[in-house]
Design a protein around this motif. Structure first.
Motif, PDB file in Angstrom:
ATOM      1  N   GLY A  49      10.194   2.181 -17.321  1.00 44.73           N
ATOM      2  CA  GLY A  49      10.947   1.363 -16.386  1.00 44.73           C
ATOM      3  C   GLY A  49      12.297   1.969 -16.029  1.00 44.73           C
ATOM      4  N   LYS A  50      13.101   1.175 -15.330  1.00 42.73           N
ATOM      5  CA  LYS A  50      14.375   1.669 -14.817  1.00 42.73           C
ATOM      6  C   LYS A  50      15.460   1.787 -15.871  1.00 42.73           C
ATOM      7  N   THR A  51      15.217   1.241 -17.067  1.00 42.44           N
ATOM      8  CA  THR A  51      16.256   1.267 -18.095  1.00 42.44           C
ATOM      9  C   THR A  51      16.316   2.586 -18.838  1.00 42.44           C
ATOM     10  N   GLY A  52      15.336   3.466 -18.667  1.00 42.86           N
ATOM     11  CA  GLY A  52      15.410   4.808 -19.225  1.00 42.86           C
ATOM     12  C   GLY A  52      14.710   4.970 -20.550  1.00 42.86           C
ATOM     13  N   VAL A  53      14.541   6.247 -20.915  1.00 39.16           N
ATOM     14  CA  VAL A  53      13.942   6.638 -22.188  1.00 39.16           C
ATOM     15  C   VAL A  53      15.063   6.865 -23.192  1.00 39.16           C
ATOM     16  N   THR A  54      14.924   6.320 -24.389  1.00 38.21           N
ATOM     17  CA  THR A  54      15.983   6.437 -25.394  1.00 38.21           C
ATOM     18  C   THR A  54      15.701   7.507 -26.440  1.00 38.21           C
ATOM     19  N   SER A  55      14.436   7.832 -26.712  1.00 34.68           N
ATOM     20  CA  SER A  55      14.143   8.873 -27.696  1.00 34.68           C
ATOM     21  C   SER A  55      12.730   9.400 -27.492  1.00 34.68           C
ATOM     22  N   ILE A  67       2.960  12.391 -29.644  1.00 29.68           N
ATOM     23  CA  ILE A  67       4.300  12.257 -29.085  1.00 29.68           C
ATOM     24  C   ILE A  67       4.599  10.777 -28.930  1.00 29.68           C
ATOM     25  N   TYR A  68       5.768  10.359 -29.384  1.00 26.43           N
ATOM     26  CA  TYR A  68       6.183   8.967 -29.307  1.00 26.43           C
ATOM     27  C   TYR A  68       7.465   8.879 -28.480  1.00 26.43           C
ATOM     28  N   SER A  69       7.498   7.935 -27.560  1.00 26.32           N
ATOM     29  CA  SER A  69       8.688   7.711 -26.751  1.00 26.32           C
ATOM     30  C   SER A  69       9.098   6.253 -26.855  1.00 26.32           C
ATOM     31  N   THR A  70      10.404   6.017 -26.827  1.00 20.65           N
ATOM     32  CA  THR A  70      10.945   4.664 -26.891  1.00 20.65           C
ATOM     33  C   THR A  70      11.817   4.416 -25.667  1.00 20.65           C
ATOM     34  N   GLY A  71      12.038   3.148 -25.365  1.00 22.19           N
ATOM     35  CA  GLY A  71      12.863   2.782 -24.226  1.00 22.19           C
ATOM     36  C   GLY A  71      13.438   1.400 -24.398  1.00 22.19           C
ATOM     37  N   ARG A  72      14.212   0.996 -23.406  1.00 21.23           N
ATOM     38  CA  ARG A  72      14.841  -0.313 -23.447  1.00 21.23           C
ATOM     39  C   ARG A  72      13.972  -1.374 -22.801  1.00 21.23           C
ATOM     40  N   TRP A  96      15.397  -3.689 -26.855  1.00 18.01           N
ATOM     41  CA  TRP A  96      16.121  -2.418 -26.809  1.00 18.01           C
ATOM     42  C   TRP A  96      15.698  -1.599 -28.028  1.00 18.01           C
ATOM     43  N   ILE A  97      14.812  -0.655 -27.834  1.00 20.37           N
ATOM     44  CA  ILE A  97      14.361   0.216 -28.919  1.00 20.37           C
ATOM     45  C   ILE A  97      15.017   1.584 -28.746  1.00 20.37           C
ATOM     46  N   GLU A  98      15.690   2.037 -29.783  1.00 18.94           N
ATOM     47  CA  GLU A  98      16.448   3.281 -29.699  1.00 18.94           C
ATOM     48  C   GLU A  98      15.761   4.468 -30.356  1.00 18.94           C
ATOM     49  N   GLU A  99      15.045   4.231 -31.459  1.00 18.01           N
ATOM     50  CA  GLU A  99      14.553   5.378 -32.224  1.00 18.01           C
ATOM     51  C   GLU A  99      13.425   4.944 -33.145  1.00 18.01           C
TER      52      GLU A  99
END
Length: 653
Positions: free
Chosen positions: A123-129, A137-142, A170-173
């Motif tokens: 989404g528009k809130t971006g990728v955090t890690s 591969i694991y990706s997190t976001g808000r 809000w997931i950071e890591e």
């Protein structure tokens, strides 16, 4: 430790940080990568895949990008003055300002265009890690979810998404612990939260003011620390590791009632007992893949699916469900509240090294929601909008759609809906599309059950038939061969988009019960006829024998159903009959909310009770049955029941 740093100028820095006891930390610049001018954007995080010379980047638009940097090794060695096989590059003054200043002014290595792009994944809130662990591969976001991906060739493939808990937006890591737990670090309102995926609970909740601040979290076996900046002050939260006072005697399968269950099959693991694989759906909005051993009598959760936003009411399996050397593979359809349907590819195989001796890979294939489908309709202002509270009550996969008569890669599944409709969906797994292809509002009331079956004539001609049951006690039979054939042609021409077709006129309607039909099962007899068994809210059981006759006309006009025999057993149970199965043409099994499991013999004079067994699951929702041939040649029937719990029973024929 490798560290990737990024900035708004489109440049990525690869740093190597080394710390030795008694010596100052050393920092070495391994490489600098410059994104193509047309792709420069602020990358928020990245992960390096050294085995393939690949770089996975996440940006503030929520996208994941895959770059190749295979030529960076020689460049990095040249820029740092270290060749392959040289001495340790980290010296006592490797962290000095002069060396770092020299390295910072080296030219950046330009990267080529991305090999793969998953635009707007978070989404528009971006990728955090972005994290790499055991080939995934694991990706997190808000957006409140973290996603699991894998590398197929040089393309990123999304496998599935996970939602740790409600409210954690809000997931950071992510942190993978040595004992196999996955810790999710994020923010819930103004609190920093550490969530354990294994125990499904908050390990820490620290009021820090929210995620818009600098922070760092560190954990080790002896202590844990969380540092953050608040109002210009550096705050530290520190706690010593303490033994857990909570001991789980029996882990729960779901947080609420189990509403549906299906058996996927059995897997033989060398040196271990055979494991039965089940899928369960629950009111807690999740579906779970379980492994159940006959010897240990323990159910182990292999995977949990959390894509639904409301309860999971129905499950259906399609594909190769037989045992093979590779294990079990099948398509899983799950549906329930808010008119939501999800589809997954399940791959289960034995893994003697794991604690459960089983490995289950889940790939999310497609999803569908009626409200999203409504927004894409043309001239929708002329139609009555669908009810957003529509629920899918039952699912049934249409068998035999990939034949010489109907050459199509599409799979079809029928759904019973609470808004009075019977809907048919088409799935194209390669394109990951799930499309509504046909529907009918013939019942004009809530449809509780659907069951699809295939009829094959001696000459090889096939008919796809469907039975639907509603709250008025009626059983309605359809010939859906023509709608499926027309839908496959339309989908092929329109590349996966079409307007829903009409199911047509029913072939036969039978008033089997005085109220709602809660259980339905159809079995073909050796003579090519069909036994249709149903159970109702009034505790009655109804069995009818049907014969299919085909003419030379069109699909619907040339198909006739003849009712040859019908048997009813009023008051067969003292409560709702929520499960029924035709084990053999002369043997039936029924289960009810009165917690009785009864075997019935079908004879010329009707249904005669053979035996009754009391089970321990309250509020029975559904059952599933299968048969196993023992080594002695004896045939044994197994059944699994779900409700406020899960129970497996067996009997000998």
């Amino acid at each position: 430790a490798a560290l990737l740093a990024s900035g708004p100028d489109g440049e990525m820095l690869w740093l190597d940080v080394t710390h030795r006891p008694g010596r100052a930390p050393g920092v070495r610049l391994m490489g600098r990568y410059l994104l193509p001018p047309c792709k420069q954007r602020w990358h928020t995080c990245a992960a390096f895949l050294p085995q393939g010379g690949l770089l996975v980047c996440g940006d503030r638009r929520g996208s994941l990008l895959l770059f190749t940097c295979s030529s960076s090794s020689g460049w990095a060695a040249e820029s740092t003055g270290v060749a392959d096989g040289g001495t340790d590059p980290v010296s006592e003054d490797s962290g000095s300002e002069s060396e770092l200043s020299c390295l910072w002014h080296k030219g950046a290595l330009p990267l080529e265009a991305p090999l793969s792009v998953l635009f707007g994944l978070h989404g528009k809130t971006g990728v955090t890690s972005v994290t790499c662990h055991r080939g995934y591969i694991y990706s997190t976001g808000r957006d409140g979810v973290y996603r699991q991906l894998r590398l197929q060739g040089q393309q990123l493939e999304l496998l599935r998404k996970h939602r740790p808990c409600k409210g954690l937006q809000w997931i950071e890591e992510l942190r993978f612990t040595p004992d196999g737990d996955l810790l999710v670090l994020g923010f819930h309102a103004d609190n920093f939260v550490v969530w354990s995926s294994r125990t499904s609970e908050n390990l820490h909740c620290v009021p820090c003011g929210g995620g818009h601040r600098s922070w760092s979290y560190c954990d080790n076996p002896s202590a844990e620390a969380f540092a953050f900046i608040k109002c210009g002050d550096v705050m530290l939260y520190h706690c010593e590791a303490e033994p857990r006072e909570q001991h789980v005697l029996l882990a729960s399968l779901h947080g609420r009632e189990i509403t549906c269950v299906r058996r996927l099959g059995a897997v033989e693991v060398p040196g271990h007992a055979t494991l039965n694989i089940f899928i369960t759906g629950s009111e807690d909005t999740t579906a779970c893949v379980l492994a159940l051993s006959d010897h240990s009598r323990a159910a182990v959760s292999l995977a949990r699916l959390s894509d639904h936003i409301s309860s999971v009411r129905a499950l259906a399996l399609a594909g190769d469900e037989d045992f093979s050397d590779e294990g079990l593979s099948a398509l899983l359809f799950s549906a329930g509240g808010r008119a939501q349907m999800e589809c997954y590819r399940l791959l289960c195989a034995g893994d003697p090294d794991s604690e459960s001796t089983m490995a289950c890979q889940v790939v999310h294939v497609a999803s569908h929601r009626l409200d999203e489908h409504w927004e894409r309709k043309k001239n929708r202002h002329k139609l009555v909008k669908m009810d957003p509270e529509t629920r899918y009550m039952s699912l049934s996969v249409v068998p035999g759609t990939s034949t010489k008569q109907l050459l199509t890669p599409w799979k079809f599944v029928a759904a019973a809906c609470s808004d009075g409709s019977v809907r048919v969906f088409g799935l194209l797994e390669a394109a990951r599309k799930l499309v509504l292809v046909a529907e009918s509002f013939h019942h004009q009331r809530c449809v509780l059950k659907v069951e699809a079956f295939l009829h094959t004539q001696a000459g090889g001609e096939r008919r796809h038939l469907l039975c639907s049951a509603a709250t008025d006690g009626s059983l309605v039979f359809w010939d859906i061969t023509s709608p499926i054939t027309d839908a496959a042609d339309a989908l092929r021409r329109a590349e996966g988009e079409m307007q829903p077709l009409a199911l047509g006129t029913p072939l036969l309607t039978i008033m089997a019960h005085s109220c709602g039909v809660n259980s339905l099962h159809i079995r073909e007899t050796p003579e090519g006829r069909y036994l249709v068994a149903s159970g109702s809210d009034d505790g009655s059981i109804h069995v009818c024998l049907l014969e299919v006759a085909l003419g030379g006309g069109e699909a619907t006009a040339g198909t006739c159903l003849h009712l040859l025999e019908r048997v009813a057993r009023p008051c067969a149970h003292a409560a709702h009959v929520t499960g029924i199965r035709v084990l053999r043409p002369d043997l039936l099994l029924s289960a009810s909310v009165d917690q009785r499991l009864t075997l019935w013999r079908r004879g010329p004079d009707g249904l005669d009770a053979l035996s009754t067994t009391f089970f321990h699951v309250p509020d029975l929702a559904e059952l599933d049955c299968w048969e196993v041939a023992e080594a002695s040649g004896e045939l044994r029937y197994y059944c699994v029941l779900c409700g406020q719990g899960l129970e497996m029973l067996h009997s000998t024929a």
